[in-house]
Design an enzyme around this catalytic site. Structure first.
Site, PDB file in Angstrom:
ATOM      1  N   TYR A 170       7.282   6.542 101.071  1.00  0.00           N
ATOM      2  CA  TYR A 170       8.467   7.288 101.493  1.00  0.00           C
ATOM      3  C   TYR A 170       8.283   7.879 102.881  1.00  0.00           C
ATOM      4  O   TYR A 170       7.186   8.345 103.232  1.00  0.00           O
ATOM      5  CB  TYR A 170       8.733   8.443 100.519  1.00  0.00           C
ATOM      6  CG  TYR A 170       9.418   8.028  99.242  1.00  0.00           C
ATOM      7  CD1 TYR A 170      10.662   7.396  99.269  1.00  0.00           C
ATOM      8  CD2 TYR A 170       8.835   8.280  98.018  1.00  0.00           C
ATOM      9  CE1 TYR A 170      11.292   7.025  98.092  1.00  0.00           C
ATOM     10  CE2 TYR A 170       9.461   7.924  96.831  1.00  0.00           C
ATOM     11  CZ  TYR A 170      10.694   7.296  96.874  1.00  0.00           C
ATOM     12  OH  TYR A 170      11.315   6.939  95.717  1.00  0.00           O
ATOM     13  N   LYS A 228      -5.065  29.982  76.208  1.00  0.00           N
ATOM     14  CA  LYS A 228      -3.634  30.072  76.532  1.00  0.00           C
ATOM     15  C   LYS A 228      -3.175  28.808  77.256  1.00  0.00           C
ATOM     16  O   LYS A 228      -4.011  28.004  77.705  1.00  0.00           O
ATOM     17  CB  LYS A 228      -3.384  31.319  77.391  1.00  0.00           C
ATOM     18  CG  LYS A 228      -4.104  31.295  78.734  1.00  0.00           C
ATOM     19  CD  LYS A 228      -4.043  32.655  79.422  1.00  0.00           C
ATOM     20  CE  LYS A 228      -4.790  32.621  80.755  1.00  0.00           C
ATOM     21  NZ  LYS A 228      -4.899  33.946  81.374  1.00  0.00           N
TER      22      LYS A 228
HETATM   23  C1  LIG Z   1      -6.264  34.138  81.706  1.00  0.00           C
HETATM   24  C2  LIG Z   1      -6.958  35.387  81.319  1.00  0.00           C
HETATM   25  C3  LIG Z   1      -8.325  35.371  81.013  1.00  0.00           C
HETATM   26  C4  LIG Z   1      -9.200  34.168  81.277  1.00  0.00           C
HETATM   27  O1  LIG Z   1      -9.403  34.094  82.667  1.00  0.00           O
HETATM   28  P1  LIG Z   1     -10.308  32.974  83.345  1.00  0.00           P
HETATM   29  O2  LIG Z   1     -10.321  33.353  84.783  1.00  0.00           O
HETATM   30  O3  LIG Z   1      -9.609  31.680  83.102  1.00  0.00           O
HETATM   31  O4  LIG Z   1     -11.637  33.010  82.704  1.00  0.00           O
HETATM   32  C5  LIG Z   1      -8.892  36.525  80.510  1.00  0.00           C
HETATM   33  N1  LIG Z   1      -8.161  37.657  80.361  1.00  0.00           N
HETATM   34  C6  LIG Z   1      -6.849  37.725  80.680  1.00  0.00           C
HETATM   35  C7  LIG Z   1      -6.103  38.991  80.502  1.00  0.00           C
HETATM   36  C8  LIG Z   1      -6.201  36.590  81.174  1.00  0.00           C
HETATM   37  O5  LIG Z   1      -4.913  36.662  81.519  1.00  0.00           O
END
Ligand SMILES: *Cc1c(COP(=O)(O)O)cnc(C)c1O
Length: 344
Positions: free
Chosen positions: A242, A33
């Site tokens: 800054y 994702k």
């Molecule tokens: C993002 C996510 C994962 C992966 O999680 P990690 O901690 O990056 O391994 C797995 N299952 C769901 C439902 C997620 O939202």
């Protein structure tokens, strides 16, 4: 001016997947994702496909559509947000498998795409996505009769192994799914590391593939080198950046590198971050600005051409720590201006 270079080691992603895969008996999927945690879902997906991954997970149907174009037909693409209003066309065209989160989503799916594959997401206490126990018991028999591809849930505290929430969610998941003839998945990276009780039929690691905690044994995947634009001497009492954010206590030599918060190098890391010239740590001084960072390179014999923010000496989690955040956020914010080099 040369731009900053982000090197992404896909071989390391594959080795991290293999290492996590070796911990469980069942299938090991891959979460790609948010554009593969910022590293490029298409290329990460192709590399993992080559390594044998058959189940990918994305957040939205739009991400699934892009991933399908990159990896072709065959592997499964699960969508965590399920079947939302307006997703039907993408789910059909991309042969996506929505993880249905509610009775509403289930009705939408079976009405719009009767017979099309789906999975079920259950809420076991995180209260973010998925059907609650009461909702699930009302539709469980009907849902299971339609042969879901997967039933899954997600752990809220898996990066804290001794947290009591892990056992509570495991028990809740078992109570909701024991005895059903459907493949199950509970563990992301953290859950995979909790041990075999948490593995069920499929694990679905994300961050560990990309070299992040809680997978402490992960191989680093990203290297970020920032080119030095200019180097100058400042005398004791002069200020840098800054708001006069830093004052030289002694005479010092300051390098200005290309890269700033517009590239995902968030301002909050300023006071605690270091950049590396070879093995030498050069403290960031003054404020991180939009396109530039200043570092004290007084300890170096020669002026550097590049300084490294992430790589052999410093992981994404160390940088995250300096900024008071987590590796996930540093990875997914990595900017669009970098020249990206891919190592196969
Ligand atoms: C993002 C996510 C994962 C992966 O999680 P990690 O901690 O990056 O391994 C797995 N299952 C769901 C439902 C997620 O939202």
């Amino acid at each position: 001016m040369t731009s900053a270079t982000l090197t992404i080691d896909l071989g390391a992603v594959v080795r991290n997947w293999r290492a996590l895969d070796a911990m469980s008996e069942g299938e090991t999927g891959a979460v790609v994702k948010a554009n593969g945690y910022g590293l490029g879902a298409g290329q990460v997906g192709q590399a993992l496909l080559g390594a044998g991954v058959r189940s990918f997970f994305v957040a939205t149907a739009a991400e699934g559509t892009d991933l399908r174009t990159a990896i072709g037909h065959g592997p499964r693409i699960f969508v965590f947000s399920g079947h939302m209003d307006g997703d039907t066309h993408q789910i059909l065209e991309g042969s996506l498998t929505p993880l249905l989160n509610s009775v509403d989503q289930m009705l939408r799916h079976v009405e719009a795409l009767p017979g099309a594959p789906f999975g079920i997401q259950l809420d076991t206490g995180m209260n973010r996505l998925g059907m609650e126990p009461a909702e699930w018991s009302a539709v469980r028999d009907i849902a299971v009769a339609q042969r879901p591809t997967l039933i899954m849930s997600h752990l809220a505290c898996a990066d804290t192994p001794d947290h009591s929430m892990n056992g509570q969610q495991l028990a809740a998941f078992r109570a909701m799914t024991d005895g059903l003839d459907v493949p199950r998945s509970l563990a992301a990276t953290g859950g995979t590391l909790l041990g075999t009780d948490y593995h069920f039929d499929m694990t679905r690691p994300g961050v560990g593939l990309y070299g992040g905690l809680p997978f402490v044994d992960a191989e680093p995947v990203v290297t970020l080198d920032l080119p030095v634009i200019q180097v100058r001497d400042v005398t004791a009492g002069e200020t840098v950046g800054y708001a006069n954010g830093w004052t030289a206590e002694t005479d010092a030599r300051i390098a200005t590198v290309s890269g700033g918060y517009a590239d995902g190098l968030i301002r909050a890391m300023g006071p605690r971050a270091v950049l590396f010239a070879g093995d030498v740590a050069c403290p960031v001084v003054g404020r991180v600005s939009m396109d530039l960072i200043t570092a004290d390179v007084s300890a170096l014999r020669n002026d550097p051409t590049h300084l490294q923010l992430m790589g052999r000496h410093q992981s994404v989690d160390t940088v995250a720590d300096a900024a008071g955040t987590i590796g996930y956020e540093i990875l997914t914010q990595l900017g669009a201006r970098y020249a990206r080099t891919i190592l196969a």
